[in-house]
Write an enzyme that holds these catalytic residues in place. Structure first.
Site, PDB file in Angstrom:
ATOM      1  N   TYR A  93     -14.036 -86.727 -75.869  1.00  0.00           N
ATOM      2  CA  TYR A  93     -12.671 -87.307 -75.635  1.00  0.00           C
ATOM      3  C   TYR A  93     -11.867 -89.170 -76.205  1.00  0.00           C
ATOM      4  O   TYR A  93     -11.178 -88.313 -76.484  1.00  0.00           O
ATOM      5  CB  TYR A  93     -12.778 -87.975 -73.972  1.00  0.00           C
ATOM      6  CG  TYR A  93     -11.651 -88.507 -73.648  1.00  0.00           C
ATOM      7  CD1 TYR A  93     -10.616 -88.063 -72.539  1.00  0.00           C
ATOM      8  CD2 TYR A  93     -11.352 -90.036 -73.970  1.00  0.00           C
ATOM      9  CE1 TYR A  93      -9.176 -88.895 -72.400  1.00  0.00           C
ATOM     10  CE2 TYR A  93     -10.098 -90.978 -72.823  1.00  0.00           C
ATOM     11  CZ  TYR A  93      -9.455 -90.093 -72.500  1.00  0.00           C
ATOM     12  OH  TYR A  93      -8.112 -90.382 -72.350  1.00  0.00           O
ATOM     13  N   ILE A 139      -5.859 -96.728 -65.758  1.00  0.00           N
ATOM     14  CA  ILE A 139      -4.511 -96.333 -65.192  1.00  0.00           C
ATOM     15  C   ILE A 139      -4.716 -95.602 -64.035  1.00  0.00           C
ATOM     16  O   ILE A 139      -5.306 -94.631 -63.810  1.00  0.00           O
ATOM     17  CB  ILE A 139      -3.408 -95.961 -65.791  1.00  0.00           C
ATOM     18  CG1 ILE A 139      -3.292 -96.178 -67.402  1.00  0.00           C
ATOM     19  CG2 ILE A 139      -2.113 -95.554 -64.973  1.00  0.00           C
ATOM     20  CD1 ILE A 139      -2.495 -97.358 -67.245  1.00  0.00           C
TER      21      ILE A 139
END
Ligand code: NAP
Length: 256
Positions: A154, A187
């Protein structure tokens, strides 16, 4: 107050959930014509109905060239061109290197990094036709700035997006098109909730503003990059993380 995006044609990949949905919400509120694109129609349909404003959807797999090209062309036909491409869709399975199947590495690269290239490539004919355009990538602090066990693939994909961004900014300049990236911290999204409450609590405690980010915090940064006022900014990135990358030590964050 930024110049209005009223009537402007916008694509948000991964717009059915999380950050993409937040970006779509912010642009739709500004009066833009927004298409959200992802793989699962039920979630897309629900989001398109729930977000206030002019929002439609397209089924698309961002790792597949034909799917991305067809989606961009279809949006341009339906919305009278294409002005903003928000290449946001991404995946973040958490697997340590020792346990990682090479196929998982490839899948993450295709979903997060290949997709950025495909979205830009598919948008170019439309930017060329209009003589203007905007691209906003959703990168991350993970990879370009920080590390986290399980996210080697990632992190590499998100840092790779920023490498792509620099040359893309040069190549897109001839179409009077800018490309920039938002680098979110943690988030609060469906994807993050899947990591568990312990993860969310630990993260909130490590952020100077003491909360996870809201999806519209990222939408607002994307909106700025899409605005006329940001027209002279290209090849750049902005961290939106509540100050998460700043503390030098546990003591430093404990002082707050
Ligand atoms: P999320 O809640 O899991 O939502 C991911 C979205 O991407 C969904 O709409 C999903 O829909 C779509 N998607 C996934 N794979 C796709 C594919 N192959 N083709 C098309 N659409 C696909 O994720 P999120 O937390 O909002 O993250 C969105 C982006 O922000 C990602 O690029 C992520 O790396 C980045 N980011 C997130 C955070 C965070 O804290 N949440 C932090 C930094 C960066 P379908 O499954 O239906 O396709």
């Amino acid at each position: 107050m930024l110049t209005s995006l009223q009537g402007k044609s916008v694509i948000v990949t991964g717009g059915s959930k999380g950050i993409g949905r937040g970006i779509a919400t912010v642009f739709a509120r500004q009066g833009a014509k927004v298409t959200i694109a992802a793989r699962h129609e039920d979630e897309l349909k629900k989001a398109a109905e729930e977000i206030e404003g002019e929002v439609r959807y397209e089924i698309c797999d961002v790792s597949d060239w034909d799917s991305v090209r067809e989606m961009a062309d279809s949006v341009a036909a339906a919305q009278g061109g294409l002005y903003v491409m928000c290449a946001n869709a991404g995946a973040f399975p958490q697997t340590k290197i020792v346990d990682m199947d090479p196929a998982e590495w490839d899948r993450v690269m295709a979903t997060n990094l290949r997709s950025a290239f495909l979205c830009v490539k598919a948008a170019i004919p439309h930017f060329e036709k209009a003589g203007k355009g905007r691209v906003v990538l959703t990168s991350s602090i993970t990879g370009p700035i920080t590390g986290f066990p399980g996210w080697s693939h990632y992190g590499a994909s998100k840092a790779g997006q920023l490498g792509f961004l620099k040359t893309a900014a040069m190549e897109l300049a001839r179409y009077k098109t800018t490309i920039n990236a938002v680098m979110p911290g943690n988030i609060y999204t469906e994807g993050l909730q899947d990591l568990g409450q312990d993860y969310l609590d630990t993260m909130a405690a490590s952020i100077p503003l003491k909360r996870l980010g809201d999806v519209e915090d990222i939408g607002n940064a994307a909106l700025f990059f899409a605005s006329d006022e940001a027209g002279y900014i290209t090849g750049q990135q902005i961290v939106v993380d509540g100050g998460q990358i700043i503390p030098e030590s546990l003591e430093a964050i404990a002082e707050i």
